[in-house]
Design a protein around this motif. Structure first.
Motif, mmCIF file in Angstrom:
data_model
loop_
_atom_site.group_PDB
_atom_site.id
_atom_site.type_symbol
_atom_site.label_atom_id
_atom_site.label_comp_id
_atom_site.label_asym_id
_atom_site.label_seq_id
_atom_site.Cartn_x
_atom_site.Cartn_y
_atom_site.Cartn_z
ATOM 1 N N ILE A 415 0.838 -1.208 0.000
ATOM 2 C CA ILE A 415 0.000 0.000 0.000
ATOM 3 C C ILE A 415 0.865 1.247 0.000
ATOM 4 C CG2 ILE A 415 -1.566 1.323 1.423
ATOM 5 C CD1 ILE A 415 -3.205 -0.893 1.754
ATOM 6 N N PHE A 419 0.690 4.106 -2.843
ATOM 7 C CA PHE A 419 0.461 5.526 -2.613
ATOM 8 C C PHE A 419 1.636 6.361 -3.098
ATOM 9 C CE2 PHE A 419 -2.915 4.019 0.249
ATOM 10 C CZ PHE A 419 -3.938 4.785 -0.283
ATOM 11 N N ILE A 422 1.107 6.699 -6.709
ATOM 12 C CA ILE A 422 0.011 7.621 -7.011
ATOM 13 C C ILE A 422 0.441 9.061 -6.790
ATOM 14 C CG2 ILE A 422 -2.225 8.379 -6.146
ATOM 15 C CD1 ILE A 422 -2.936 5.456 -5.826
ATOM 16 N N MET A 471 -2.005 -3.990 -6.426
ATOM 17 C CA MET A 471 -3.243 -3.913 -5.664
ATOM 18 C C MET A 471 -4.001 -5.223 -5.570
ATOM 19 S SD MET A 471 -4.384 -0.449 -5.208
ATOM 20 C CE MET A 471 -5.893 -0.162 -6.044
ATOM 21 N N LEU A 552 -10.406 18.549 -0.424
ATOM 22 C CA LEU A 552 -11.290 17.670 -1.192
ATOM 23 C C LEU A 552 -10.711 16.265 -1.287
ATOM 24 C CD1 LEU A 552 -12.601 19.835 -4.123
ATOM 25 C CD2 LEU A 552 -13.910 18.710 -2.333
ATOM 26 N N GLY A 556 -12.499 13.019 -0.115
ATOM 27 C CA GLY A 556 -12.732 11.913 -1.054
ATOM 28 C C GLY A 556 -12.153 10.627 -0.516
ATOM 29 N N PHE A 557 -10.962 10.723 0.037
ATOM 30 C CA PHE A 557 -10.319 9.524 0.576
ATOM 31 C C PHE A 557 -11.183 8.916 1.662
ATOM 32 C CE2 PHE A 557 -7.677 7.436 3.715
ATOM 33 C CZ PHE A 557 -6.961 6.555 2.928
ATOM 34 N N ILE A 559 -14.408 9.289 2.195
ATOM 35 C CA ILE A 559 -15.647 8.729 1.647
ATOM 36 C C ILE A 559 -15.371 7.338 1.073
ATOM 37 C CG2 ILE A 559 -17.354 8.941 -0.193
ATOM 38 C CD1 ILE A 559 -17.193 11.935 0.138
ATOM 39 N N ALA A 560 -14.332 7.303 0.225
ATOM 40 C CA ALA A 560 -14.025 6.034 -0.421
ATOM 41 C C ALA A 560 -13.656 4.981 0.612
ATOM 42 C CB ALA A 560 -12.896 6.225 -1.420
ATOM 43 N N PHE A 563 -16.646 3.465 2.250
ATOM 44 C CA PHE A 563 -17.306 2.441 1.440
ATOM 45 C C PHE A 563 -16.451 1.185 1.309
ATOM 46 C CE2 PHE A 563 -19.836 6.081 0.182
ATOM 47 C CZ PHE A 563 -21.092 5.531 0.321
ATOM 48 N N LEU A 564 -15.153 1.382 1.391
ATOM 49 C CA LEU A 564 -14.267 0.215 1.385
ATOM 50 C C LEU A 564 -14.573 -0.656 2.593
ATOM 51 C CD1 LEU A 564 -11.694 -1.236 0.310
ATOM 52 C CD2 LEU A 564 -10.409 0.192 1.841
ATOM 53 N N ALA A 567 -17.791 -2.370 2.140
ATOM 54 C CA ALA A 567 -17.715 -3.499 1.213
ATOM 55 C C ALA A 567 -17.075 -4.700 1.895
ATOM 56 C CB ALA A 567 -16.901 -3.107 -0.014
ATOM 57 N N LYS A 568 -16.182 -4.437 2.822
ATOM 58 C CA LYS A 568 -15.453 -5.538 3.446
ATOM 59 C C LYS A 568 -16.344 -6.416 4.297
ATOM 60 C CE LYS A 568 -10.667 -4.436 3.379
ATOM 61 N NZ LYS A 568 -9.441 -4.153 4.082
#
Ligand code: SF4
Ligand code: SF4
Ligand code: SF4
Ligand code: SF4
Ligand code: SF4
Ligand code: SF4
Ligand code: SF4
Ligand code: SF4
Lengths: 636, 358, 123, 281, 150
Positions: A415, A419, A422, A471, A552, A556-557, A559-560, A563-564, A567-568
């Motif tokens: 990870i 990053f 990215i 990933m 922002l 955004g991080f 928020i995502a 949801f991660l 989802a888990k």
């Protein structure tokens, strides 16, 4: 101030000596202590605001340096002789003669000239701090490295000793204001890199170390040619004085071009890129320290120092084109690489090309871009190299394809690497801020801006691919955090934080350090300086709202991430394999022949296009043309 | 160099039928293609042991729904030959007409799917719109759109009335016009040529060596057409095999496109020459001995082997279908092409897995 | 080989302007062709339970019990081939022109009629 | 433009895109001589997907989908704020990259290949978009969108070739033939649905929504070419979109090699020519 | 909340996406299924798209007989379709094996492996019949949503 400078140079040297003498098991922490000291000093220096940037130290090492310089060249000559390497012999003997000539010419051997301005402050800061973390990481790395290769012939003492010597050399290079001392420190970095690349004493390592020595000797020779020429036109060895007072005529520019060429060799620009790629055989801390985050910056530093001299000349434009071409061409070459360290190496060269392009554009905005890029690139690359080092030792391979689904094996490191990758390509991180500035400021030069546009797209390609590679993970395996020594993990985490948080600090860096620096040359770098308004960089062509974007991005991080986590809660499903039967026990499917197939994918390396010698040949040819253009640019 | 392995099929949107290819690709260039079959295998040849020779007609019609009529034709003529049954001439002509209609619908269907394989959706739709006309003819004259069930041993079940014949001719005229309309698109469109020319090249020697049949063979320049064997009424009709020289996907498209016109022409000839008379004769008794029969299907030569023992069940029925014959050629063509061209090349042989696996 | 620039353009544009070829199925139903083989119907009153249909059916979907006078048909097995219709001596079997509609479960059809009296029964 | 109006327009934009996509499908159907779905079909699809169970084959998928959405929304938002074009472009890249990362995180070869192809698409259109943005800068002297609205002639007059290039990028972004290479909106493809293969249910909805916001930016960019008249800019957008649909229907899909080669040769040369005109003119 | 639920319901009603799997059919049913999507029948009027990927599908349309090799594939695909979903068996083969029911490699109809919601008889069924089936399955989908599947 004097004492600071003295410690900056002497502490690493002392530590080097100590490490050399004391057995390694005891000496382990000496380098770290030394670097903590230098880091603290560099932070102190960084925080100084109003001081006399030019110092004339009371003590005078000039003669000592001269003597050491000759010893160094003789050592290179000896190495050239031993290895029957004609180019090394030729470059160094020529250098020796030139140096002799020059030393004789400069009769009033001046004092130990020091210049600490805003860029030196920045450079000192990141060189020392990054070195510290690389050293910390290197301790467990080198221990393992030795076990792994069961190296008998070399010792880790030796290794750390040279690294420390290198830090001292780098510090010297940054603070000196004397042309010939600069040359000396320049050669020190050459020496260190030669020794470190050859550290493992394998056949490949030796060959590559000689290659590095060869090219860097050429760089040294260029430097000497340039400085001899400059000295004849403007008899001074005080760099600052040259930059401020020297008359700029075409002959002068030609010699300046030689000096720039020296910087470009050190920064491994095309067509001198080969040594940096070869250098990747060295243990990873070497690559991280010497060949990505700091040493190659010596070349940039040199160019930056002299950049006000050639602002608004055709020469500067050609320099920019050279840089732009390197940026594009090496990015293309990086696509064809599946060796992770080589990708990093190409990316380093490519980014340095971008920085040089910015220096070549030579406007306030582009110089800002160059500095921002230099600063963030150092942190980012150090992080990525350390990551690769860690990974490499775990999986015993440098091949990217072997790192597929690395998340399964070492989630944390994977990870962090993702990053890191990215942060190289996406806003609002530092590299992109720099790239944005670079493209906006190069927009006047159509050819250059197209090269930057193409290059930046290609950059996105290989980084995104890299990040994506890590990933994935294999379905039914439980993922647990890898165990690794704290000495490995801490530098990674801290550098990750640096890469992520420092961009938020960039407005301050700009305001406090870069802006004043540009103002000192306000007669050359006049309009379109960036102004800071509410945390956003603005000038008359555009604005980069850094703080809003940052907030922002954080939003955004989260928020995502929310949801991660959501989802888990659900179990994973099997991916789509055209409906083929799913092997329940493990990951994959059963093919019609009844064999279990683990789905395999690989990147596209476009080998027919990129590896083909024609392209390489064309790139080399074109880069030579650019270099000639560039030298000619000096003449015009 | 690490490779990507793609499980292409059995369920895959560009493959109309379940078929598996294990594709090993490198930079999207196919290095190796291993086919895997068996997803449609029903074992219907074995049904001949429990279904009598009359019922087997319905079974062989369902070897493949696309050219079902021609399977039935081959089966019937094969059995009739064994039993020495003389089919009335009108029935022969009717068989010819329906089988040519089937060829047309099959080729139109293929042209559509082929267009879809290179992502030309509206062309796909266009061909299928044209094809609907033929299905209408089928439905009106034979009672079903696709599996028409008109053949019986000894003749056909249904007749064509004069109005029907006129209507068919009118429809054919319209189809012909519509086909003329897309000629430029097929042969002069830049993007289509880009995607089909030079893809999956098969030379005449290779085609013969690998045993390719039908349009695949003819597109490589070999003029071989089983209709020249003169079954049904083909002996009385005048035609030449359509061939092309390049042996690539484009050439195969060309062959099939021009075969459409050939079929139209054949139907017109047949309709003009069709004699009056009965459409079937009564078949008594059961066959005995062995026989082979070959006819030309839209995809090429189909081969039937019969072994009979005089009872109402056949001993053995063996069907070798054109796709089966074309698979070796396909496996050869797939290596060295781009992944994006895989569907194009697979479709260029017009694979029919249903009949290959039966 | 010369290329024409977009040869399909005219087709597409005429499509845009002309009537669409879509048959608006559930809203407007096309009259079926008279010859179409749709649902199989047995006018069981006429049926003589001779068994020809069952015998000729390739899918084995008709079962006949001559004693009870039942005619049992499995529509979900039937392939609508028309063999039974052709075989029926009294023409009580017919295919309507309506196609069979989708349904939620598989059902058999069981028709009961009066079987013709056998000769020996009459005695 | 007052702030609240900008905000209002921004909030309205996804609906507009949904309707445009609906018209797209209807028109496509008409061009194929069929009746086609209702105009609001894209919304129905979106609602349906939101309500469906989502099967995750990798947890990263959900992360990437939402980052994609956030990136795309930011990008559209910045566009309505009339911010720096180059910056908006870079923000747009965040979304596309995360879409690719999502595709890469699953081990399905289809999604992986889709990711690879998507990356090649990115390197095909990114330089072109930057060239367009630089062209705009050379005309207006600034990268800010607001400066374009100050011009009293349409950009199209000065940047005709760059407009052509922009439509090239638009085709890629719309996933329309001939460049529906990494994933096509509806047509069938050898890699199933490429990058979208593994997104299902609500994730697919999120990705679709993000795609709408991305289109806001791209279509917005097109509208800028006739920015001085609201009416003409609308016409320009619709006309361009109509041409896209036509092209989609009269070409077959090409390969990424072809796309890359042409984007980098023809595209860059056209850009160069146009930029040199500007530079000299 | 109620409004959102209504929206989702409209969505499910108006956008049934189709996965077509040829499970050993003779192609007759497949080409009729494809014909349903082409202009003459144009199932897209009802929002139908042939997606070709189980992860995106709502309706699973199966044609053909189940044999020993494709049964697993059928099951896998069924499992990969997210809820709510409707299974459509098209053609006599998919209903029961049809004429091939006695063939050695045939297991039988689709309902031997996965639960089937709607049967469409015919060999092959007419496109109109398939269209009817799709419309019917939309109602079923709606029911499934209403009955609290989500
Ligand atoms: S041929 Fe087919 S049906 Fe016969 S035994 Fe082999 S697999 Fe079974
Ligand atoms: S050739 Fe093809 S279409 Fe004809 S019966 Fe065989 S499988 Fe079916
Ligand atoms: S001999 Fe023939 S039938 Fe027997 S296993 Fe081999 S291929 Fe099959
Ligand atoms: S196995 Fe069959 S196809 Fe092959 S050679 Fe023998 S008869 Fe011919
Ligand atoms: S139509 Fe055919 S399958 Fe159906 S019952 Fe009659 S004979 Fe049997
Ligand atoms: S349930 Fe109805 S529609 Fe379905 S097969 Fe049986 S009779 Fe036919
Ligand atoms: S063939 Fe006709 S009469 Fe005889 S049982 Fe069947 S339906 Fe009845
Ligand atoms: S139901 Fe009939 S048409 Fe459909 S697959 Fe089976 S045999 Fe073929």
């Amino acid at each position: 101030m004097d004492i600071y400078i003295l410690t900056l140079l002497s502490i690493p040297l002392l530590a080097a000596l100590l490490v050399y003498i004391v057995p390694f098991s005891k000496a382990k922490y000496i380098p770290i202590l030394a670097l903590i000291t230098t880091s603290i000093i560099s932070i102190k220096i960084f925080n100084l605001n109003n001081f006399d940037s030019q110092l004339n130290l009371k003590f005078n090492y000039s003669h000592l340096i001269t003597v050491l310089d000759f010893i160094l060249l003789l050592f290179f000559i000896k190495k050239g002789w031993e290895n029957k390497d004609k180019p090394i012999l030729f470059f160094n003997i020529s250098s020796l003669l030139l140096l002799l000539f020059l030393e004789l010419k400069i009769d009033n051997s001046p004092n130990f000239l020091i210049n600490i301005d805003n860029i030196s402050q920045i450079m000192l800061l990141f060189v020392n701090i990054i070195s510290l973390f690389i050293f910390i990481h290197a301790i467990p790395y080198m221990q393992k490295h030795r076990e792994h290769f069961s190296l008998k012939t070399t010792s880790n003492n030796n290794f750390f000793c040279i690294l420390l010597l290198f830090v001292a050399g780098m510090n010297g290079l940054i603070i000196t204001n004397h042309l010939l001392h600069f040359y000396f420190f320049f050669e020190i970095t050459t020496l260190c890199s030669y020794l470190l690349i050859g550290h493992d004493r394998t056949q490949e390592a030796v060959a590559n170390s000689l290659l590095a020595l060869r090219l860097n000797s050429l760089g040294g020779l260029f430097f000497l040619i340039g400085s001899t020429g400059l000295y004849f036109i403007f008899p001074s060895v005080d760099i600052l004085k040259i930059v401020q007072k020297a008359p700029v005529n075409s002959l002068f520019l030609l010699f300046l071009a030689y000096i720039c060429l020296a910087g470009m060799v050190k920064s491994a620009q095309l067509p001198f890129q080969k040594w940096l790629l070869g250098a990747m055989v060295a243990p990873t801390p070497t690559s991280a320290l010497l060949h990505s985050s700091t040493m190659v910056k010596a070349g940039i530093y040199l160019l930056l120092r002299f950049s006000p001299l050639f602002a608004n000349t055709f020469f500067s434009t050609t320099l920019a084109l050279c840089g732009g071409f390197t940026f594009l061409a090496t990015a293309l070459l990086a696509i064809g690489q599946d060796n992770a360290k080589k990708v990093l190496a190409y990316s380093t060269i490519s980014n340095l090309g971008l920085i040089i392009a910015c220096i070549g554009i030579n406007t306030p905005a582009s110089i800002t871009a160059a500095l921002i890029l230099t600063f963030f690139h150092a942190f980012n690359k150090a992080l990525l190299f350390l990551c690769i080092g860690t990974i490499e030792q775990k999986i015993a391979s440098r091949n990217l394809e072997d790192m597929r689904n690395l998340y399964t094996l070492m989630p944390l490191t994977a990870i962090i690497t993702v990053f890191g990758a990215i942060a190289m390509i996406l806003p609002p991180f530092g590299m992109l801020l720099g790239k944005w500035m670079a493209i906006e400021s190069s927009a006047q030069n159509i050819l250059l801006v197209l090269m930057l546009a193409l290059g930046s797209a290609v950059t996105v390609l290989y980084w995104a691919r890299w990040a994506g590679l890590f990933m994935g993970y294999k379905l039914r395996e439980k993922i647990k955090l890898e165990s690794q020594s704290l000495l490995t993990r801490i530098p990674l985490l801290i550098l990750l934080l640096a890469v992520f948080l420092l961009p938020a600090y960039s407005p301050w860096l700009y305001q406090e350090k870069i802006y004043p620096f540009i103002l000192t040359y306000s007669h050359i770098w006049k309009n379109n300086l960036y102004l800071l308004l509410g945390g956003s960089f603005q000038n008359s062509f555009g604005s980069f709202p850094l703080f809003p974007l940052f907030s922002l991005a954080i939003l955004g991080f989260f928020i995502a991430h929310y949801f991660l986590l959501k989802a888990k809660r659900k179990p994973l499903e099997i991916p789509y394999f055209s409906g083929l039967s799913i092997d329940k026990s493990s990951f994959g499917y059963v093919n019609p022949l009844g064999q279990r197939v683990i789905p395999k994918t690989s990147n596209y390396y476009l080998l027919q296009v990129i590896e083909n010698s024609k392209l390489a040949l064309w790139i080399d040819r074109l880069s030579l043309i650019f270099i000639l253009l560039f030298l000619g640019g000096g003449l015009r | 160099m690490p490779k990507t392995i793609i499980p292409f099929g059995p369920q895959h949107p560009v493959l109309p039928e379940p078929l598996h290819f294990s594709l090993t690709v490198e930079d999207e260039i196919v290095q190796e293609a291993i086919p895997g079959f068996g997803y449609v295998h029903r074992g219907l040849e074995k049904l001949c042991e429990i279904k009598d020779i009359h019922k087997m007609i319905q079974v062989v019609e369902r070897v493949c729904g696309i050219c079902s009529k021609i399977h039935a034709l081959c089966y019937c003529e094969g059995i009739e030959q064994m039993m020495g049954v003389e089919v009335p001439p009108r029935a022969k002509y009717l068989r010819t007409i329906w089988s040519e209609l089937h060829r047309m619908h099959s080729h139109l269907l293929w042209l559509g799917l082929f267009a879809d394989s290179f992502g030309f959706e509206s062309l796909f739709y266009h061909f299928w719109r044209i094809r609907e006309k033929i299905l209408d003819i089928n439905e009106k004259t034979a009672g079903n759109r696709i599996i028409v069930s008109v053949n019986i041993l000894g003749g056909v079940k249904r007749d064509l009335s004069t109005e029907d014949q006129k209507w068919i001719l009118a429809e054919l005229k319209e189809i012909e016009n519509k086909l003329e309309e897309v000629k430029d698109t097929l042969f002069k469109d830049y993007t289509i040529s880009k995607r089909t020319k030079g893809k999956g090249i098969l030379s005449a020697e290779e085609a013969l060596y690998l045993g390719a049949v039908g349009p695949v063979l003819r597109a490589s320049g070999v003029a071989q057409d089983c209709r020249q064997l003169q079954y049904a009424a083909f002996s009385e009709l005048d035609f030449e095999p359509v061939i092309a020289q390049e042996g690539d996907s484009f050439a195969r498209m060309q062959v099939r496109y021009f075969e459409l016109f050939q079929s139209i022409d054949l139907i017109r000839q047949a309709l003009s020459k069709i004699p009056e008379g009965p459409i079937s004769v009564k078949v008594k008794g059961y066959p005995e001995g062995e026989n082979v029969f070959r006819v030309e299907q839209p995809r090429g030569e189909v081969f039937y082997y019969f072994k009979a023992n005089g009872s109402k069940f056949l001993d053995r029925l063996r069907i070798r279908t054109p796709t089966f014959a074309n698979v070796p050629a396909l496996a050869k063509m797939l290596t060295g092409i781009e992944l994006a061209d895989v569907p194009v090349v697979i479709l260029s042989i017009d694979p029919c897995i249903s009949c290959t696996e039966r | 080989m010369e290329y024409k620039f977009p040869p399909f353009l005219t087709t597409v544009l005429t499509n845009l302007l002309k009537r669409k070829s879509t048959r608006p199925y559930p809203y407007q139903k096309r009259a079926p062709y008279p010859e179409v083989r749709g649902i199989l119907k047995n006018q069981v009153e006429k049926c003589i339970f001779c068994g020809s249909c069952s015998l000729k059916c390739p899918a084995n979907c008709i079962e006949i019990n001559k004693q009870e006078g039942t005619w049992q048909y499995k529509p979900y097995l039937c392939i609508l081939c028309g063999n039974c219709e052709a075989a029926c001596p009294v023409k009580c079997l017919t295919h309507t022109t309506d196609f069979p509609l989708p349904c939620l479960e598989k059902k058999e059809i069981l028709l009961k009629g009066t079987p013709p009296k056998r000769k020996q029964d009459k005695k | 433009m007052p702030m609240f109006l900008k905000l209002f327009l921004f909030l309205l934009s996804p609906f507009a895109i949904g309707v445009i996509l609906g018209i797209d499908r209807k028109l496509t159907a008409y061009l194929q001589s069929r009746i086609g779905p209702p105009i609001f079909q894209p919304f129905y699809d979106l609602f349906k997907l939101l309500g469906k169970e989502s099967k995750t084959s990798d947890y990263w998928l959900s992360f990437c989908a939402y980052v994609y959405l956030c990136g795309a929304i930011t990008c559209a938002f910045l566009f309505f704020l009339q911010a720096d074009l180059l910056l908006i472009f870079f923000v747009q890249a965040v979304g596309s990259i995360f879409l690719v990362l999502g595709a890469f995180s699953v081990s399905s070869p289809f999604s992986q290949i889709g990711g690879q192809r998507e990356l090649f698409q990115i390197i095909a259109y990114e330089p072109l978009l930057i060239a367009v943005i630089v062209g705009i800068y050379l005309v207006t002297g600034s990268f800010e969108i607001s400066s374009i609205y100050k011009l009293n002639y349409p950009l199209l007059a000065k940047l005709p070739l760059l407009f052509l290039i922009l439509t090239f990028a638009l085709t890629i972004k719309l996933r329309k033939s001939p460049f529906d290479i990494s994933a096509s909106h509806h047509a069938h493809q050898e890699i199933v649905r490429g990058v979208f293969t593994e997104y299902s249910g609500s994730y697919l909805a999120i990705v679709e929504l993000a795609h709408w916001f991305e289109l806001v930016f791209i279509l917005g960019l097109i509208s800028l070419f006739w920015a001085n008249s609201f009416f003409m800019s609308t016409i320009l957008v619709f006309l361009t979109y109509f041409l896209e649909i036509i092209v989609d229907n009269i070409t077959s899909r090409l390969t990424w090699r072809f796309m890359l080669k042409n984007a980098w040769s023809v595209g860059i040369i056209l850009a160069l020519i146009n930029l040199i005109w500007l530079y000299k003119g | 909340m109620k409004f959102i639920k209504r929206l989702l319901l409209t969505g499910i009603k108006k956008s049934p996406w189709l996965l077509h799997f040829d499970c050993g059919s003779c192609n007759g049913c497949d080409i009729e299924t494809l014909a349903v999507l082409t202009p003459v029948y144009d199932a897209e009027r009802f929002g139908v798209i042939n997606v070709g990927n189980p992860k995106h599908a709502d309706i699973f349309l199966v044609t053909g007989t189940v044999n020993r090799k494709n049964q697993e594939i059928l099951n896998n695909l069924y499992l990969q379709i997210p809820e709510p979903k409707v299974i459509l068996a098209v053609g006599t083969c998919a209903l029961s094996g049809g004429i091939f029911a006695e063939a050695p490699n045939v297991i039988g109809g689709v309902d031997k492996i996965i639960p089937v919601d709607i049967y469409i008889p015919g060999c092959p069924p007419k496109p109109e019949a398939i269209l009817e089936g799709v419309l019917k399955s939309v109602e079923l989908l709606e029911d499934k949503v209403k009955n609290g599947k989500i």
